[in-house]
Motif scaffolding. Structure first.
Motif, PDB file in Angstrom:
ATOM      1  N   MET A 117       5.591  46.341   9.015  1.00 28.17           N
ATOM      2  CA  MET A 117       6.867  45.664   9.032  1.00 28.17           C
ATOM      3  C   MET A 117       7.983  46.695   9.104  1.00 28.17           C
ATOM      4  O   MET A 117       7.971  47.701   8.406  1.00 28.17           O
ATOM      5  N   THR A 118       8.972  46.428   9.920  1.00 28.98           N
ATOM      6  CA  THR A 118      10.118  47.327  10.021  1.00 28.98           C
ATOM      7  C   THR A 118      11.357  46.615   9.481  1.00 28.98           C
ATOM      8  O   THR A 118      11.420  45.388   9.439  1.00 28.98           O
ATOM      9  N   PHE A 119      12.292  47.408   9.085  1.00 27.12           N
ATOM     10  CA  PHE A 119      13.544  46.886   8.542  1.00 27.12           C
ATOM     11  C   PHE A 119      14.675  47.664   9.184  1.00 27.12           C
ATOM     12  O   PHE A 119      14.735  48.889   9.069  1.00 27.12           O
ATOM     13  N   ASP A 120      15.552  46.973   9.865  1.00 25.75           N
ATOM     14  CA  ASP A 120      16.686  47.617  10.530  1.00 25.75           C
ATOM     15  C   ASP A 120      17.941  47.376   9.698  1.00 25.75           C
ATOM     16  O   ASP A 120      18.512  46.283   9.711  1.00 25.75           O
ATOM     17  N   HIS A 121      18.350  48.395   8.980  1.00 16.71           N
ATOM     18  CA  HIS A 121      19.515  48.243   8.108  1.00 16.71           C
ATOM     19  C   HIS A 121      20.798  47.969   8.880  1.00 16.71           C
ATOM     20  O   HIS A 121      21.738  47.408   8.333  1.00 16.71           O
ATOM     21  N   THR A 122      20.831  48.334  10.152  1.00 22.02           N
ATOM     22  CA  THR A 122      22.054  48.112  10.929  1.00 22.02           C
ATOM     23  C   THR A 122      22.298  46.638  11.247  1.00 22.02           C
ATOM     24  O   THR A 122      23.391  46.276  11.673  1.00 22.02           O
ATOM     25  N   THR A 123      21.302  45.796  11.012  1.00 22.72           N
ATOM     26  CA  THR A 123      21.475  44.354  11.208  1.00 22.72           C
ATOM     27  C   THR A 123      21.218  43.568   9.925  1.00 22.72           C
ATOM     28  O   THR A 123      21.137  42.345   9.958  1.00 22.72           O
ATOM     29  N   SER A 124      21.111  44.269   8.814  1.00 23.92           N
ATOM     30  CA  SER A 124      20.873  43.630   7.520  1.00 23.92           C
ATOM     31  C   SER A 124      22.208  43.248   6.879  1.00 23.92           C
ATOM     32  O   SER A 124      23.035  44.117   6.587  1.00 23.92           O
ATOM     33  N   ALA A 125      22.424  41.961   6.653  1.00 19.85           N
ATOM     34  CA  ALA A 125      23.676  41.501   6.041  1.00 19.85           C
ATOM     35  C   ALA A 125      23.890  42.163   4.678  1.00 19.85           C
ATOM     36  O   ALA A 125      24.988  42.617   4.366  1.00 19.85           O
ATOM     37  N   GLY A 126      22.851  42.205   3.863  1.00 17.71           N
ATOM     38  CA  GLY A 126      22.973  42.805   2.539  1.00 17.71           C
ATOM     39  C   GLY A 126      23.369  44.268   2.601  1.00 17.71           C
ATOM     40  O   GLY A 126      24.249  44.726   1.858  1.00 17.71           O
ATOM     41  N   HIS A 182      27.576  48.404   2.161  1.00 12.32           N
ATOM     42  CA  HIS A 182      28.252  49.561   2.760  1.00 12.32           C
ATOM     43  C   HIS A 182      29.753  49.288   2.892  1.00 12.32           C
ATOM     44  O   HIS A 182      30.584  50.141   2.553  1.00 12.32           O
ATOM     45  N   MET A 183      30.098  48.101   3.357  1.00 13.21           N
ATOM     46  CA  MET A 183      31.497  47.737   3.511  1.00 13.21           C
ATOM     47  C   MET A 183      32.196  47.722   2.146  1.00 13.21           C
ATOM     48  O   MET A 183      33.329  48.201   2.021  1.00 13.21           O
ATOM     49  N   ALA A 184      31.534  47.199   1.126  1.00 16.54           N
ATOM     50  CA  ALA A 184      32.122  47.156  -0.214  1.00 16.54           C
ATOM     51  C   ALA A 184      32.412  48.567  -0.723  1.00 16.54           C
ATOM     52  O   ALA A 184      33.460  48.808  -1.338  1.00 16.54           O
ATOM     53  N   ARG A 185      31.494  49.481  -0.473  1.00 14.67           N
ATOM     54  CA  ARG A 185      31.733  50.868  -0.908  1.00 14.67           C
ATOM     55  C   ARG A 185      32.938  51.472  -0.193  1.00 14.67           C
ATOM     56  O   ARG A 185      33.737  52.188  -0.803  1.00 14.67           O
ATOM     57  N   LEU A 186      33.081  51.164   1.101  1.00  9.08           N
ATOM     58  CA  LEU A 186      34.227  51.677   1.851  1.00  9.08           C
ATOM     59  C   LEU A 186      35.534  51.061   1.353  1.00  9.08           C
ATOM     60  O   LEU A 186      36.547  51.761   1.191  1.00  9.08           O
ATOM     61  N   PHE A 187      35.533  49.759   1.109  1.00  8.26           N
ATOM     62  CA  PHE A 187      36.709  49.100   0.533  1.00  8.26           C
ATOM     63  C   PHE A 187      37.057  49.739  -0.813  1.00  8.26           C
ATOM     64  O   PHE A 187      38.229  50.016  -1.098  1.00  8.26           O
ATOM     65  N   PHE A 188      36.046  49.939  -1.641  1.00  8.12           N
ATOM     66  CA  PHE A 188      36.224  50.529  -2.969  1.00  8.12           C
ATOM     67  C   PHE A 188      36.931  51.874  -2.879  1.00  8.12           C
ATOM     68  O   PHE A 188      37.899  52.135  -3.601  1.00  8.12           O
ATOM     69  N   GLU A 189      36.452  52.736  -1.991  1.00  8.59           N
ATOM     70  CA  GLU A 189      37.027  54.081  -1.867  1.00  8.59           C
ATOM     71  C   GLU A 189      38.458  54.032  -1.338  1.00  8.59           C
ATOM     72  O   GLU A 189      39.322  54.783  -1.796  1.00  8.59           O
ATOM     73  N   GLU A 190      38.710  53.162  -0.372  1.00  8.22           N
ATOM     74  CA  GLU A 190      40.075  53.018   0.155  1.00  8.22           C
ATOM     75  C   GLU A 190      41.011  52.499  -0.933  1.00  8.22           C
ATOM     76  O   GLU A 190      42.126  52.998  -1.099  1.00  8.22           O
ATOM     77  N   LEU A 191      40.567  51.491  -1.669  1.00 11.57           N
ATOM     78  CA  LEU A 191      41.391  50.929  -2.737  1.00 11.57           C
ATOM     79  C   LEU A 191      41.627  51.971  -3.824  1.00 11.57           C
ATOM     80  O   LEU A 191      42.746  52.122  -4.322  1.00 11.57           O
ATOM     81  N   ARG A 192      40.580  52.695  -4.191  1.00 10.31           N
ATOM     82  CA  ARG A 192      40.713  53.741  -5.213  1.00 10.31           C
ATOM     83  C   ARG A 192      41.811  54.729  -4.841  1.00 10.31           C
ATOM     84  O   ARG A 192      42.660  55.084  -5.664  1.00 10.31           O
ATOM     85  N   ALA A 193      41.810  55.165  -3.591  1.00  8.55           N
ATOM     86  CA  ALA A 193      42.811  56.140  -3.150  1.00  8.55           C
ATOM     87  C   ALA A 193      44.230  55.576  -3.250  1.00  8.55           C
ATOM     88  O   ALA A 193      45.174  56.313  -3.565  1.00  8.55           O
ATOM     89  N   GLU A 194      44.371  54.298  -2.996  1.00  8.15           N
ATOM     90  CA  GLU A 194      45.698  53.676  -3.017  1.00  8.15           C
ATOM     91  C   GLU A 194      46.200  53.374  -4.428  1.00  8.15           C
ATOM     92  O   GLU A 194      47.404  53.471  -4.687  1.00  8.15           O
ATOM     93  N   ILE A 195      45.306  52.958  -5.335  1.00  7.70           N
ATOM     94  CA  ILE A 195      45.771  52.528  -6.663  1.00  7.70           C
ATOM     95  C   ILE A 195      45.654  53.605  -7.731  1.00  7.70           C
ATOM     96  O   ILE A 195      46.210  53.448  -8.818  1.00  7.70           O
TER      97      ILE A 195
END
Length: 143
Positions: free
Chosen positions: A1-10, A15-28
């Motif tokens: 079985m293979t798992f393609d993380h580039t199409t995994s919603a989870g 990944h997006m949450a971590r990016l939002f977190f870092e951007e928000l951290r820098a601003e606040i």
């Protein structure tokens, strides 16, 4: 079985949450708040004087996580705990002047991060995207 993380919603949401977190951290960060405190601050800016239990339910977090967050917020001078007016066992969580003073700047920072993240989406796509996320959260909370 293979798992393609580039199409995994989870995977992508995480990944997006971590990016939002870092951007928000820098601003606040200059405002004296950190991203982990932001959800509690948003809830208290909407309705000051809630109990810890109310915040736990509203924010859908663990009791221990909220206790740690509130301890740090108290240490950082953002909240104070006051006696509950009708329940002697409970405390109300109240914003300090410091927390009230940074509200508008924090809202602006969060809006800037959202705008930066969603710049490639049309207004209609932004609405759809948020709707999809809300529906996904609802589906996961039904358990």
């Amino acid at each position: 079985m293979t798992f393609d993380h580039t199409t995994s919603a989870g995977y992508l949401v995480n990944h997006m949450a971590r990016l939002f977190f870092e951007e928000l951290r820098a601003e606040i960060d200059p405002l004296g708040i950190v991203p982990g405190q932001f959800p509690a601050l948003l809830a208290l800016w909407q309705q000051d004087g809630q109990t810890q239990r109310e915040l736990v339910e509203k924010l859908d977090v663990e009791q221990a996580t909220m206790a740690n967050t509130l301890n740090r917020m108290e240490r950082d001078g953002l909240i104070e705990r006051k006696d509950h007016p009708t329940d002697r066992r409970a405390k109300t969580i109240c914003l300090t002047q410091k927390a009230r003073a940074v509200r508008d700047q924090a809202y602006t920072a969060a809006s800037m991060v959202n705008d930066k993240a969603l710049v490639a989406l049309s207004p209609e796509e932004r609405t759809q995207f948020v709707n999809f996320m809300q529906r996904t959260i609802e589906a996961l909370q039904k358990d």
